[in-house]
Design an enzyme around this catalytic site. Sequence first.
Site, PDB file in Angstrom:
ATOM      1  N   HIS A 105      12.204   6.847   5.369  1.00  0.00           N
ATOM      2  CA  HIS A 105      11.636   8.179   5.488  1.00  0.00           C
ATOM      3  C   HIS A 105      12.046   9.070   4.323  1.00  0.00           C
ATOM      4  CE1 HIS A 105      10.935  11.922   8.238  1.00  0.00           C
ATOM      5  NE2 HIS A 105       9.992  11.760   7.352  1.00  0.00           N
ATOM      6  N   ARG A 133      -0.051   7.535   6.504  1.00  0.00           N
ATOM      7  CA  ARG A 133       1.008   6.811   7.223  1.00  0.00           C
ATOM      8  C   ARG A 133       1.271   7.520   8.553  1.00  0.00           C
ATOM      9  NH1 ARG A 133       3.046   8.134   2.142  1.00  0.00           N
ATOM     10  NH2 ARG A 133       3.186   6.439   0.624  1.00  0.00           N
ATOM     11  N   ARG A 143      -3.718   4.517   8.997  1.00  0.00           N
ATOM     12  CA  ARG A 143      -3.115   3.243   9.405  1.00  0.00           C
ATOM     13  C   ARG A 143      -2.430   3.423  10.751  1.00  0.00           C
ATOM     14  NH1 ARG A 143       1.290   0.940   5.416  1.00  0.00           N
ATOM     15  NH2 ARG A 143       2.507   2.651   6.293  1.00  0.00           N
ATOM     16  N   GLU A 163      -1.545  -8.042   3.602  1.00  0.00           N
ATOM     17  CA  GLU A 163      -0.165  -8.003   3.116  1.00  0.00           C
ATOM     18  C   GLU A 163       0.604  -9.264   3.480  1.00  0.00           C
ATOM     19  OE1 GLU A 163       1.585  -4.475   4.798  1.00  0.00           O
ATOM     20  OE2 GLU A 163       0.379  -4.657   6.618  1.00  0.00           O
ATOM     21  N   ASN A 196       2.849  -3.915  -1.920  1.00  0.00           N
ATOM     22  CA  ASN A 196       4.305  -3.982  -1.830  1.00  0.00           C
ATOM     23  C   ASN A 196       4.753  -5.135  -0.933  1.00  0.00           C
ATOM     24  OD1 ASN A 196       4.186  -1.700  -3.368  1.00  0.00           O
ATOM     25  ND2 ASN A 196       4.903  -0.300  -1.788  1.00  0.00           N
ATOM     26  N   ASP A 197       4.215  -5.172   0.283  1.00  0.00           N
ATOM     27  CA  ASP A 197       4.593  -6.248   1.196  1.00  0.00           C
ATOM     28  C   ASP A 197       4.042  -7.590   0.735  1.00  0.00           C
ATOM     29  OD1 ASP A 197       6.327  -5.328   3.178  1.00  0.00           O
ATOM     30  OD2 ASP A 197       4.713  -4.295   4.218  1.00  0.00           O
ATOM     31  N   ARG A 210      12.470  -6.535  -1.375  1.00  0.00           N
ATOM     32  CA  ARG A 210      12.460  -5.563  -2.471  1.00  0.00           C
ATOM     33  C   ARG A 210      13.546  -4.508  -2.318  1.00  0.00           C
ATOM     34  NH1 ARG A 210       8.023  -4.207   0.734  1.00  0.00           N
ATOM     35  NH2 ARG A 210       7.920  -2.076   1.516  1.00  0.00           N
ATOM     36  N   CYS A 235      -3.388  -0.152  -1.936  1.00  0.00           N
ATOM     37  CA  CYS A 235      -2.437   0.953  -1.807  1.00  0.00           C
ATOM     38  C   CYS A 235      -1.037   0.365  -1.939  1.00  0.00           C
ATOM     39  CB  CYS A 235      -2.614   1.685  -0.485  1.00  0.00           C
ATOM     40  SG  CYS A 235      -2.565   0.642   0.974  1.00  0.00           S
TER      41      CYS A 235
END
Length: 753
Positions: free
Chosen positions: A361, A468, A504, A602, A625-626, A636, A673
Amino acid sequence: MLEVLRRVIQEVNGARTLDAALSTMVRRIRKAMQTDVCSFYLYDKALDSLVLMETIGLRTQAVGRVVLPLGEGLVGLVAKRSEPLNLEDAHAHPQFRYFESTGEERYSSFLGVPIIHQRHMLGVLVVQQAEKRSYDDEDEAFLVTMAAQLAGVLAHALATGNLMRPALAGGQAMFKGVAASPGMAMGEAVVITPPADLNSVPDLVPSDQDYEVARLKEAIGKTRSEIRAAAERLASRISVQELALFDVYQQMLGEAALADEVEKRIREGQWAPGALADVVRRHVQYLERVDDNYLRERAADIRDLGRRVLAHLQEDTPSTPETYPDNAILVGDEISVAMLGEVPRDKLKGLVSVRGSSTSHVAIVARAMGIPTVLGMMDLPLPRLGGAPVVLDGHRGRLFVRPAPELTARYASLIAEEKALSEFLEHEQDLPSVTPDGYTMPLMVNTGLAVDATALLKSRIGGVGLYRTEVPFMITERFPGEKEQTRLYRDQLEGFAPLPVVMRTLDIGGDKDLPYFPIEEANPFLGWRGMRVTLDHPEVLMVQLRAMLKASVDLDNLYVLFPMITNVEEVDEALRLLDRAILELGEEGISVIRPQVGVMIEVPATIYQMDALAKRIDFFSVGSNDLTQYLLAVDRNNPRVSSLYDALHPALLGALQELSHDAQRLNKPISLCGELAGDPAGALLLMAMGFTSLSMNAPSLPKVRAAIRRVPLSDAQQLLKEVMTLDTPALVHAHLESRLDEWQLSHLMPPRD
């Protein structure tokens, strides 16, 4: 030998200074191995040499004066090869080099092992013997283990600049973590101490020792009263055996030993909280290592008591400063969003945390606020950082402590250039994202926070590529209700209407936890996360879907995105719940249009299910990213392997190109994204692949837009062809830098080493 090893490690870890740790180590090793000499050589990268830093057995006047270039002498050979060297007759080795000042001509046998921390050479540990001796496998294993322990101690000392090195230049140290929010900052480290955390109490010298002792006794008295009151409240509700635990606590608090030890540390020059933390940690470390089960259980009792006493000591000691310097770099064991709110925005220049991840967060908030942030600095020793000058590089996940003048000047120049570039690019942010040869590349933004400036962004983007929804869930103490969610989603949809907003569904698990819904797993990234959680809890997903649909009434710009999809059955079940929500709302008199639905790509398995998925959904969104971490098997957020995480890895680029081609063949839009979309060079490659839109954090928009407006699509496609022939990430990065240099766009890229 194992018991000896434990004792040595305990003493070294408990040493107050690096000098004490080194002295303790060489003496204990010499005694344990029954040898004549034990020495430690430190590797200085600037000199590319090893310096004798501590010895027992050689002449002490040689310390700090004997310098061996890498590869020279036996010690230099150990460092160069990064492997142990065991010789019965050292003088006979062709690499042997004699230093008269050490007096080592008397010693024949030699065993040297390298000290390595996260692939970086730190030094060499050596033992020597006068008579010829063949050190056996157990000797070598013991010394290798001690070297591994010393590596962590050295990393701490180097990071804080506490290593006194007469032969080495300066006290500058560099620490690495996970780059969580881009940007660079220079300033003063402000250490934030969490309340009652025994591992994060700073070392402070008391101005009044008697006052500190009085504070300690008062805190112990309050703790005794607190425990007595708790026992009285529970006396009628628990058994006699359980109630006896409170008697044990009272006995420990009543024993003079603990209080006397803490008072002794205060008299030696430590304030009460620091003295308490030192003593409690030492007792706990000892008790946790003993074989007796009963004593091991007492370690938890002592730790708990220590925290209780510390909490009372800290009642008048705020965990955050009353005032902040103008250029505050907030440093802490774990920084929360609440802590950010306590720092004046104009004074907060950067964030550094021992814990945390790039998707936590605080990282999300930092990126939205444009604050350079580095998290996951696992070995960062906090106590001595307060007030230290630091340079923070959020692009590459680096923190420089007590930087040398040359490095300070370099970063001052880089920061000035970045600011000038930002001001220059601001003038074209309302211009369309169109290449010189007329190709339009829609740019979207990732949102999820109140700090996202809707009014400013709306004229500059093609919509919201990722909202998000978990962020509102993370900042409350319970699952938000349907009305609360409806209001939040309505604000987002209205704010960006008529632009599309991709929402999402709740994506928790992995490294994103809810305080009221913890998920504890051995492998969280491979466990219960994303749709796996919400499909197992349809009551949570249904509330969210109903809220999204109600929020979209008369706006019709809602797009629903399902995360962490592994197979088509999950999509079928999620779609059934969506249709049920639409039906329920219709029965309640609320007519809604079925929104466009997409899935996140992902998990690598979905790469091979595109045809089946395309029959069920309207669009694809790649979570790079994932996908990168799953494809490369790299966490990561783990600093030890984060260097292997690379979104420009040839395997990932190949997968992305295949996904784009499949989406085009299936006539489905495909967006991306992730951090790759916010990288100007990465954005050019994605445009060339045929991605229909790119979504990124708002601070990345200016540079990506600038790159697209300056590079024709045909040039980007040629660049992609060239890159796809390269075999390693290093070659890809080098080629991209070369091309952007030719196009005079290198200023859009993060600073180079």
